[in-house]
Design a protein around this motif. Sequence first.
Motif, PDB file in Angstrom:
ATOM      1  N   ILE A   1      52.778  59.998  36.997  1.00  0.00           N
ATOM      2  CA  ILE A   1      51.548  59.217  36.796  1.00  0.00           C
ATOM      3  C   ILE A   1      51.208  58.446  38.070  1.00  0.00           C
ATOM      4  O   ILE A   1      50.048  58.404  38.501  1.00  0.00           O
ATOM      5  CB  ILE A   1      51.708  58.229  35.617  1.00  0.00           C
ATOM      6  CG1 ILE A   1      51.929  58.971  34.310  1.00  0.00           C
ATOM      7  CG2 ILE A   1      50.460  57.335  35.500  1.00  0.00           C
ATOM      8  CD1 ILE A   1      52.304  58.063  33.143  1.00  0.00           C
ATOM      9  N   GLN A   2      52.213  57.834  38.676  1.00  0.00           N
ATOM     10  CA  GLN A   2      51.968  56.971  39.829  1.00  0.00           C
ATOM     11  C   GLN A   2      51.491  57.732  41.063  1.00  0.00           C
ATOM     12  O   GLN A   2      50.981  57.125  41.995  1.00  0.00           O
ATOM     13  CB  GLN A   2      53.234  56.172  40.159  1.00  0.00           C
ATOM     14  CG  GLN A   2      53.512  55.060  39.160  1.00  0.00           C
ATOM     15  CD  GLN A   2      54.696  54.214  39.562  1.00  0.00           C
ATOM     16  OE1 GLN A   2      55.827  54.699  39.632  1.00  0.00           O
ATOM     17  NE2 GLN A   2      54.458  52.944  39.821  1.00  0.00           N
ATOM     18  N   LYS A   3      51.636  59.031  41.058  1.00  0.00           N
ATOM     19  CA  LYS A   3      51.121  59.819  42.173  1.00  0.00           C
ATOM     20  C   LYS A   3      49.602  59.861  42.179  1.00  0.00           C
ATOM     21  O   LYS A   3      48.984  60.113  43.212  1.00  0.00           O
ATOM     22  CB  LYS A   3      51.675  61.251  42.100  1.00  0.00           C
ATOM     23  CG  LYS A   3      53.149  61.358  42.412  1.00  0.00           C
ATOM     24  CD  LYS A   3      53.618  62.803  42.304  1.00  0.00           C
ATOM     25  CE  LYS A   3      55.109  62.924  42.596  1.00  0.00           C
ATOM     26  NZ  LYS A   3      55.587  64.328  42.448  1.00  0.00           N
ATOM     27  N   GLN A   4      48.994  59.591  41.032  1.00  0.00           N
ATOM     28  CA  GLN A   4      47.537  59.682  40.947  1.00  0.00           C
ATOM     29  C   GLN A   4      46.870  58.415  40.419  1.00  0.00           C
ATOM     30  O   GLN A   4      45.660  58.259  40.533  1.00  0.00           O
ATOM     31  CB  GLN A   4      47.138  60.866  40.057  1.00  0.00           C
ATOM     32  CG  GLN A   4      47.819  60.883  38.703  1.00  0.00           C
ATOM     33  CD  GLN A   4      47.500  62.126  37.909  1.00  0.00           C
ATOM     34  OE1 GLN A   4      46.375  62.306  37.465  1.00  0.00           O
ATOM     35  NE2 GLN A   4      48.472  63.002  37.732  1.00  0.00           N
ATOM     36  N   HIS A   5      47.647  57.513  39.837  1.00  0.00           N
ATOM     37  CA  HIS A   5      47.041  56.325  39.228  1.00  0.00           C
ATOM     38  C   HIS A   5      47.843  55.084  39.591  1.00  0.00           C
ATOM     39  O   HIS A   5      49.057  55.050  39.441  1.00  0.00           O
ATOM     40  CB  HIS A   5      46.991  56.496  37.704  1.00  0.00           C
ATOM     41  CG  HIS A   5      46.118  55.495  37.013  1.00  0.00           C
ATOM     42  ND1 HIS A   5      46.590  54.299  36.539  1.00  0.00           N
ATOM     43  CD2 HIS A   5      44.784  55.521  36.726  1.00  0.00           C
ATOM     44  CE1 HIS A   5      45.594  53.628  35.982  1.00  0.00           C
ATOM     45  NE2 HIS A   5      44.490  54.344  36.080  1.00  0.00           N
ATOM     46  N   GLN A   6      47.145  54.052  40.095  1.00  0.00           N
ATOM     47  CA  GLN A   6      47.788  52.818  40.526  1.00  0.00           C
ATOM     48  C   GLN A   6      47.675  51.745  39.448  1.00  0.00           C
ATOM     49  O   GLN A   6      46.577  51.477  38.969  1.00  0.00           O
ATOM     50  CB  GLN A   6      47.131  52.285  41.801  1.00  0.00           C
ATOM     51  CG  GLN A   6      47.111  53.262  42.971  1.00  0.00           C
ATOM     52  CD  GLN A   6      46.296  52.727  44.125  1.00  0.00           C
ATOM     53  OE1 GLN A   6      46.236  51.527  44.357  1.00  0.00           O
ATOM     54  NE2 GLN A   6      45.655  53.632  44.861  1.00  0.00           N
ATOM     55  N   SER A   7      48.793  51.142  39.110  1.00  0.00           N
ATOM     56  CA  SER A   7      48.789  50.011  38.188  1.00  0.00           C
ATOM     57  C   SER A   7      50.144  49.323  38.293  1.00  0.00           C
ATOM     58  O   SER A   7      51.183  49.969  38.084  1.00  0.00           O
ATOM     59  CB  SER A   7      48.545  50.480  36.746  1.00  0.00           C
ATOM     60  OG  SER A   7      48.433  49.384  35.874  1.00  0.00           O
ATOM     61  N   PRO A   8      50.164  48.037  38.624  1.00  0.00           N
ATOM     62  CA  PRO A   8      51.445  47.353  38.824  1.00  0.00           C
ATOM     63  C   PRO A   8      52.367  47.390  37.616  1.00  0.00           C
ATOM     64  O   PRO A   8      53.589  47.373  37.772  1.00  0.00           O
ATOM     65  CB  PRO A   8      51.018  45.912  39.142  1.00  0.00           C
ATOM     66  CG  PRO A   8      49.652  46.046  39.737  1.00  0.00           C
ATOM     67  CD  PRO A   8      49.014  47.170  38.964  1.00  0.00           C
TER      68      PRO A   8
END
Length: 425
Positions: free
Chosen positions: A269-276
């Motif tokens: 997920i983090q490869k395409q979507h940023q969220s702390p």
Amino acid sequence: MKPIYLIACICFLFACQEQQITDIQDYNTYLESQDVAVKNEAFRDLKFWNPRIKQDSIQIIPLGKSAQAYTTLFQITGNINSLKKAESTIRKVADKAYIGKENYLRSLAHNLISQHRFKEAAQALQEAEDFLPNKRETHLMQYDVAMELGDYVAAELYLQRVVDFSDFNYLIRLAKWKDYKGDLDATIHYMEQAMAIVDRSSNKPLQIWSYTNLADYYGHAGRIKDSYTYYLKSLKMDPNNAYAKKGIAWITYSHEKNPEEALRILAAIQKQHQSPDYFLLKAEIAEYQNKPNLKEEYLDSYFEAIQNPAYGDMYNTYTAETLLSEGKAYDTAIQIAQKEIENRPTPQSYDLLAYTYQQKGEYKKALAIAEAHVANKTHEPVAQYHLAEIYKANGLHDRVAPIKKELLEASYELGPITTRAIKNL
């Protein structure tokens, strides 16, 4: 002994079969997908419309198109800077528009809600209410903001002004109201009715939204298989839906006790979507794996991410809860909790303050706040857990037992780490 052993083996096999719900083959292809086409289209729109903003004296059309492109980029990537650019652009449109001004004000309110700036969203909607067209749409959003601000009296009044059991927008808000009241069966019932309406209309964005929200509610009800099914349904329509993928990651972690797979999904997920907050979930999973160094690494990544001032107060609650879970910076956590109460005086915000005092050792102060603003005012499991901890710290053990029983029934929603703490109440 042989028949008993055989029965034990059969029971174990059935238990394992019930435990395993997910199948990598169901969702693996979605983890590898990249929404390049939609992202590229948004960038093309910005490249086309942004230069025209200076050339157009009115600027409404190019500003509107630009704001829409920035909003799309935020939805796809989670990049907070895109959301901020969308806000500044929408504000310009709302200032300049004479026709349809209320539409732009509602768009601004949507943006501000995404940033957790609920009081400012309420102001934008109050201005939109002054315009006659589409007052119903404004009232629906005013209900949303009132719920976020903990003004449940106003929320109920707005809901009563828009009653229409054939309307998707009314039903999803009625479902939210029932959830606030603690009636999960009614919540699911109205969400299912809302989903049936959008399924007939083939409104793809609303279908996806309905599926993921219904998946959440099914999870709260312990219907994990149904929850998984609807996350998959949303991914079939939108292979890049980060929210649905995170939902599946939670199932693999909380229900199936497969932390490795959960981390693999989150990494994708983090490869395409940023969220702390992804880092916080990964830190919790690392704690479950008994890997303190890895947990610390994820927490450091979270605190580094929220240094971006564009996030504003969006992650206040997460930050305060993380500080408390690590047993440090109580005074900072108190300041954050007080800020949250100022921004949105909900039972959850007061719960954060009460629990902070409890963790700090000021048990009487925690109890006073909890009894005044939390007890009997929310059914949210985390708040109930904090309430039980506060009662226990104050020696009110007779109040802990019934809460503990209910919380153990919500163990999937709370996750293994919190469930472990609940068992020790």
